[in-house]
Design an enzyme around this catalytic site. Structure first.
Site, PDB file in Angstrom:
ATOM      1  N   ARG A   1       0.696  14.693  13.274  1.00 57.14           N
ATOM      2  CA  ARG A   1       1.194  14.472  11.915  1.00 57.14           C
ATOM      3  C   ARG A   1       1.142  15.710  11.015  1.00 57.14           C
ATOM      4  NH1 ARG A   1      -0.973   8.618  10.020  1.00 57.14           N
ATOM      5  NH2 ARG A   1       0.894   8.613   8.763  1.00 57.14           N
ATOM      6  N   PRO A   2       1.894  16.759  11.380  1.00 60.31           N
ATOM      7  CA  PRO A   2       1.916  17.940  10.513  1.00 60.31           C
ATOM      8  C   PRO A   2       2.618  17.648   9.182  1.00 60.31           C
ATOM      9  CG  PRO A   2       3.506  18.165  12.302  1.00 60.31           C
ATOM     10  CD  PRO A   2       2.771  16.878  12.538  1.00 60.31           C
ATOM     11  N   VAL A   3       2.493  18.592   8.219  1.00 57.54           N
ATOM     12  CA  VAL A   3       3.156  18.424   6.917  1.00 57.54           C
ATOM     13  C   VAL A   3       4.101  19.601   6.654  1.00 57.54           C
ATOM     14  CG1 VAL A   3       1.414  16.927   5.860  1.00 57.54           C
ATOM     15  CG2 VAL A   3       1.142  19.414   5.724  1.00 57.54           C
ATOM     16  N   ASP A   4       4.602  20.206   7.744  1.00 57.05           N
ATOM     17  CA  ASP A   4       5.464  21.385   7.609  1.00 57.05           C
ATOM     18  C   ASP A   4       6.734  21.096   6.797  1.00 57.05           C
ATOM     19  OD1 ASP A   4       5.917  19.760   9.977  1.00 57.05           O
ATOM     20  OD2 ASP A   4       7.521  21.135  10.488  1.00 57.05           O
ATOM     21  N   GLN A   5       7.255  19.876   6.901  1.00 61.85           N
ATOM     22  CA  GLN A   5       8.495  19.561   6.178  1.00 61.85           C
ATOM     23  C   GLN A   5       8.256  19.496   4.666  1.00 61.85           C
ATOM     24  OE1 GLN A   5      11.440  19.437   7.935  1.00 61.85           O
ATOM     25  NE2 GLN A   5      10.020  20.059   9.547  1.00 61.85           N
TER      26      GLN A   5
ATOM     27  N   ILE B   1       7.971   7.218  17.052  1.00 66.58           N
ATOM     28  CA  ILE B   1       7.594   7.964  15.841  1.00 66.58           C
ATOM     29  C   ILE B   1       6.301   8.765  16.049  1.00 66.58           C
ATOM     30  CG2 ILE B   1       7.084   7.804  13.359  1.00 66.58           C
ATOM     31  CD1 ILE B   1       9.810   6.706  13.791  1.00 66.58           C
TER      32      ILE B   1
ATOM     33  N   ASP C   1       4.887   0.690  12.101  1.00 66.11           N
ATOM     34  CA  ASP C   1       3.705  -0.002  11.567  1.00 66.11           C
ATOM     35  C   ASP C   1       3.630  -1.473  11.992  1.00 66.11           C
ATOM     36  OD1 ASP C   1       2.822   2.304  10.406  1.00 66.11           O
ATOM     37  OD2 ASP C   1       3.349   1.763   8.351  1.00 66.11           O
TER      38      ASP C   1
ATOM     39  N   LYS D   1       0.838  -1.211   0.000  1.00 68.05           N
ATOM     40  CA  LYS D   1       0.000   0.000   0.000  1.00 68.05           C
ATOM     41  C   LYS D   1       0.868   1.254   0.000  1.00 68.05           C
ATOM     42  CE  LYS D   1      -1.766   1.551   4.039  1.00 68.05           C
ATOM     43  NZ  LYS D   1      -1.418   2.964   4.279  1.00 68.05           N
ATOM     44  N   ASN D   2       1.870   1.274   0.898  1.00 63.43           N
ATOM     45  CA  ASN D   2       2.654   2.499   1.068  1.00 63.43           C
ATOM     46  C   ASN D   2       3.636   2.752  -0.076  1.00 63.43           C
ATOM     47  OD1 ASN D   2       1.274   3.020   3.361  1.00 63.43           O
ATOM     48  ND2 ASN D   2       2.973   2.630   4.786  1.00 63.43           N
TER      49      ASN D   2
ATOM     50  N   CYS E   1      -4.604  12.871  12.997  1.00 63.13           N
ATOM     51  CA  CYS E   1      -5.343  11.615  12.886  1.00 63.13           C
ATOM     52  C   CYS E   1      -5.201  10.885  14.211  1.00 63.13           C
ATOM     53  CB  CYS E   1      -4.856  10.780  11.722  1.00 63.13           C
ATOM     54  SG  CYS E   1      -3.309   9.973  12.027  1.00 63.13           S
TER      55      CYS E   1
ATOM     56  N   ARG F   1      -4.670  10.501   4.702  1.00 67.64           N
ATOM     57  CA  ARG F   1      -3.608  11.505   4.811  1.00 67.64           C
ATOM     58  C   ARG F   1      -2.627  11.454   3.650  1.00 67.64           C
ATOM     59  NH1 ARG F   1      -2.016  14.105   8.880  1.00 67.64           N
ATOM     60  NH2 ARG F   1       0.084  13.791   8.109  1.00 67.64           N
TER      61      ARG F   1
ATOM     62  N   ARG G   1      -8.590  -0.681   4.711  1.00 66.71           N
ATOM     63  CA  ARG G   1      -7.725   0.345   4.099  1.00 66.71           C
ATOM     64  C   ARG G   1      -6.367  -0.241   3.739  1.00 66.71           C
ATOM     65  NH1 ARG G   1      -6.565   5.049   7.677  1.00 66.71           N
ATOM     66  NH2 ARG G   1      -5.266   5.375   5.870  1.00 66.71           N
TER      67      ARG G   1
HETATM   68  C1  UD1 Z   1       4.434   6.971   6.536  1.00 67.70           C
HETATM   69  C2  UD1 Z   1       3.605   5.738   6.304  1.00 67.70           C
HETATM   70  C3  UD1 Z   1       3.031   5.240   7.631  1.00 67.70           C
HETATM   71  C4  UD1 Z   1       4.163   5.024   8.642  1.00 67.70           C
HETATM   72  C5  UD1 Z   1       5.030   6.268   8.751  1.00 67.70           C
HETATM   73  C6  UD1 Z   1       6.259   6.068   9.628  1.00 67.70           C
HETATM   74  C7  UD1 Z   1       2.734   6.078   4.070  1.00 67.70           C
HETATM   75  C8  UD1 Z   1       1.545   6.389   3.219  1.00 67.70           C
HETATM   76  N1  UD1 Z   1       2.511   6.081   5.400  1.00 67.70           N
HETATM   77  O1  UD1 Z   1       3.574   7.983   7.075  1.00 67.70           O
HETATM   78  O2  UD1 Z   1       2.357   4.008   7.394  1.00 67.70           O
HETATM   79  O3  UD1 Z   1       3.608   4.744   9.915  1.00 67.70           O
HETATM   80  O4  UD1 Z   1       5.490   6.688   7.450  1.00 67.70           O
HETATM   81  O5  UD1 Z   1       7.025   5.017   9.142  1.00 67.70           O
HETATM   82  O6  UD1 Z   1       3.800   5.803   3.582  1.00 67.70           O
HETATM   83  N2  UD1 Z   1       6.394  14.859  10.734  1.00 67.70           N
HETATM   84  C9  UD1 Z   1       6.382  16.226  10.989  1.00 67.70           C
HETATM   85  N3  UD1 Z   1       6.306  17.089   9.937  1.00 67.70           N
HETATM   86  C10 UD1 Z   1       6.227  16.670   8.643  1.00 67.70           C
HETATM   87  C11 UD1 Z   1       6.244  15.278   8.389  1.00 67.70           C
HETATM   88  C12 UD1 Z   1       6.318  14.396   9.449  1.00 67.70           C
HETATM   89  O7  UD1 Z   1       6.462  16.640  12.151  1.00 67.70           O
HETATM   90  O8  UD1 Z   1       6.150  17.512   7.735  1.00 67.70           O
HETATM   91  C13 UD1 Z   1       6.497  13.882  11.847  1.00 67.70           C
HETATM   92  C14 UD1 Z   1       5.228  13.033  12.019  1.00 67.70           C
HETATM   93  O9  UD1 Z   1       4.265  13.685  12.798  1.00 67.70           O
HETATM   94  C15 UD1 Z   1       5.795  11.789  12.672  1.00 67.70           C
HETATM   95  C16 UD1 Z   1       7.188  11.652  12.036  1.00 67.70           C
HETATM   96  O10 UD1 Z   1       7.505  12.939  11.524  1.00 67.70           O
HETATM   97  O11 UD1 Z   1       5.934  11.987  14.055  1.00 67.70           O
HETATM   98  C17 UD1 Z   1       7.290  10.645  10.921  1.00 67.70           C
HETATM   99  O12 UD1 Z   1       6.199  10.825  10.037  1.00 67.70           O
HETATM  100  P1  UD1 Z   1       6.262  10.445   8.499  1.00 67.70           P
HETATM  101  O13 UD1 Z   1       7.431   9.590   8.204  1.00 67.70           O
HETATM  102  O14 UD1 Z   1       6.085  11.683   7.696  1.00 67.70           O
HETATM  103  O15 UD1 Z   1       4.942   9.568   8.352  1.00 67.70           O
HETATM  104  P2  UD1 Z   1       4.050   9.494   7.067  1.00 67.70           P
HETATM  105  O16 UD1 Z   1       4.920   9.718   5.897  1.00 67.70           O
HETATM  106  O17 UD1 Z   1       2.830  10.321   7.250  1.00 67.70           O
END
Ligand code: UD1
Length: 417
Positions: free
Chosen positions: A122-126, A327, A305, A22-23, A117, A93, A397
């Site tokens: 889980r922000p997307v600031d990066q 994480i 996961d 899936k991922n 969630c 997401r 899912r």
């Molecule tokens: C992906 C996987 C998810 C897995 C996770 C960690 C997919 C679709 N999903 O989720 O199954 O559990 O990796 O291996 O591939 N963070 C920030 N800012 C950002 C981005 C991330 O603070 O802009 C933080 C997140 O809140 C979290 C950590 O970084 O604490 C890692 O998150 P991330 O690797 O981004 O997870 P996803 O990519 O959402």
């Protein structure tokens, strides 16, 4: 809403094939937005998240054609609507993965902010900071990310933490940028490598995927390609745990031990005999597992996961184990449901102390997120009597035909409508 009824106590035995990841499939479907020629994907799992992604890119103008059991042909020559509406993003997401490709191909994108969630903020600031470093103008208005760039420019980006979808989004944006982009502190997950391989097949110039420094030389355009999605390492790990906890003996095909070192090592530590073949894994479990401590961290360390599934197997193992989640800040919701089945679990911030009990008792429990649901299935398979798992839409899912695959391995599992 569907529920899963499990009659516990049967050791899993036999052979079953694993699905595509899936991922890996989710970012790879988004990669189709980058080229105006058809892309042919195989080993695509049939999952609710994949249907959501197909609908999302479909409403942008991508033509989606099914090809056989697990094939998809995506043609985005008619891409006209670079928008990801809230209604779709809120259910998944990973929709944020359209941001980089849309901006790179169309010069603009309007993508709903995903919001938090169940497992954390889980922000997307990066994702946003990386795209800004590449010259994008980004505003957040009324819950939407509005991004613009005539052509993105190569940049050196150092992410504050390892982010999987962040790395994928930036890599996809960089493939059509002007010049060289280096992503430092990049995620090394196998799914990032699978995406890079697909992009390379489309004509992208990428080196270093699978290391923490990915280098992308932007090209003018990408072309059509064929790509087989890698096997799902988390689905594989979940079935191995299910066999381990029930004292089973199984062989999983269409998968690979190559991406599962940390998980297989822990299963061996728990007392299982694990044999890796070229595209299969065999596991033979002891009558009772030994408790194993784990600490989640980015790949190649133990995957978050798989944390919930290992908590479930520790519930009935001999001894105590500490599970440390590093994480996500709120990823122990399965613990309270496992306790309802009779587990002995004590939570202290991001640590859980699990002491194995002789047996779990079936009960009605509620799935709260995808991997939490998997841990409840594992517990239900070993519990005495019946376990009814509610809200299994979470499972749908991420696990393709789960009741059919478990039944093939001898489990007594039924979907209740
Ligand atoms: C992906 C996987 C998810 C897995 C996770 C960690 C997919 C679709 N999903 O989720 O199954 O559990 O990796 O291996 O591939 N963070 C920030 N800012 C950002 C981005 C991330 O603070 O802009 C933080 C997140 O809140 C979290 C950590 O970084 O604490 C890692 O998150 P991330 O690797 O981004 O997870 P996803 O990519 O959402």
């Amino acid at each position: 809403m569907d529920k899963l009824l499990i009659q516990g106590g049967t050791p899993l035995t036999g052979e079953v094939a694993m699905s595509g990841a899936k991922n890996a499939a989710l970012p790879i479907l988004c990669a189709s937005l980058l080229a105006a020629e058809p892309l042919h994907f195989t080993n695509v799992p049939e999952l609710n998240d994949i249907s959501t992604m197909r609908r999302l890119i479909g409403q942008m103008g991508v033509e989606v054609t099914l090809d056989g059991d697990d094939g998809l042909i995506l043609d985005s020559h008619g891409l006209h609507n670079p928008t990801a509406p809230y209604d779709m993003v809120k259910t998944m997401r990973a929709s944020i993965l359209v941001l980089g490709p849309l901006l790179a191909r169309c010069g603009e994108a309007k993508v709903s902010l995903p919001g938090g969630c169940a497992i954390g903020a889980r922000p997307v600031d990066q994702h946003i900071k990386g795209l800004q470093a590449m010259g994008a103008e980004i505003h957040v208005e009324h819950g939407y990310i509005l991004a613009r760039a005539s052509r993105l420019k190569g940049a050196r980006i150092v992410t504050d933490m390892v982010t999987v979808t962040g790395t994928e989004n930036l890599m996809m944006a960089a493939v059509l940028a002007d010049g060289e982009t280096v992503i430092e502190n990049a995620a090394r997950e196998p799914e990032v490598v699978d995406l890079a391989n697909c992009l390379i097949a489309m004509g992208a110039r990428i080196t270093g995927a699978g290391t923490d420094s990915i280098c992308v030389h932007g090209v003018e355009r990408l072309h059509g390609a064929r790509h087989a999605i890698m096997p799902d390492r988390i689905e594989t790990g979940t079935y191995l745990c299910a066999a381990a906890v029930t004292g089973g003996h199984i062989r999983l095909t269409n998968t690979s031990a190559a991406y599962l070192d940390s998980v297989l090592q822990k299963l061996r530590e728990a007392g299982c005999e694990v044999t890796a073949e070229s595209s299969a894994i065999k596991l033979k479990a002891p009558p009772r597992l030994k408790a194993v401590s784990i600490r989640t961290a980015p790949y190649p360390a133990f995957p978050t996961d798989m944390q919930a599934q290992f908590m479930a197997i520790n519930c009935v193992a001999e001894g105590s184990a500490v599970i440390r989640e590093t994480i996500f800040e709120n990823r122990f919701m399965h613990a309270v449901e496992l306790i309802r089945l009779g587990a002995d679990i004590r939570i202290d911030a991001n640590n859980a102390l699990v002491t194995g009990v002789a047996c779990l008792d079936g009960a009605t429990v509620m799935a709260t997120d995808l991997r939490a649901s998997a841990s409840l299935v594992i517990a239900g398979l070993v519990a005495q009597g019946e376990t009814l798992i509610e809200r299994i839409y979470h499972l749908d899912r991420g696990y393709e035909r789960i009741e059919e695959k478990l039944t093939r391995l001898g489990a007594k599992v039924k979907r209740v409508h």
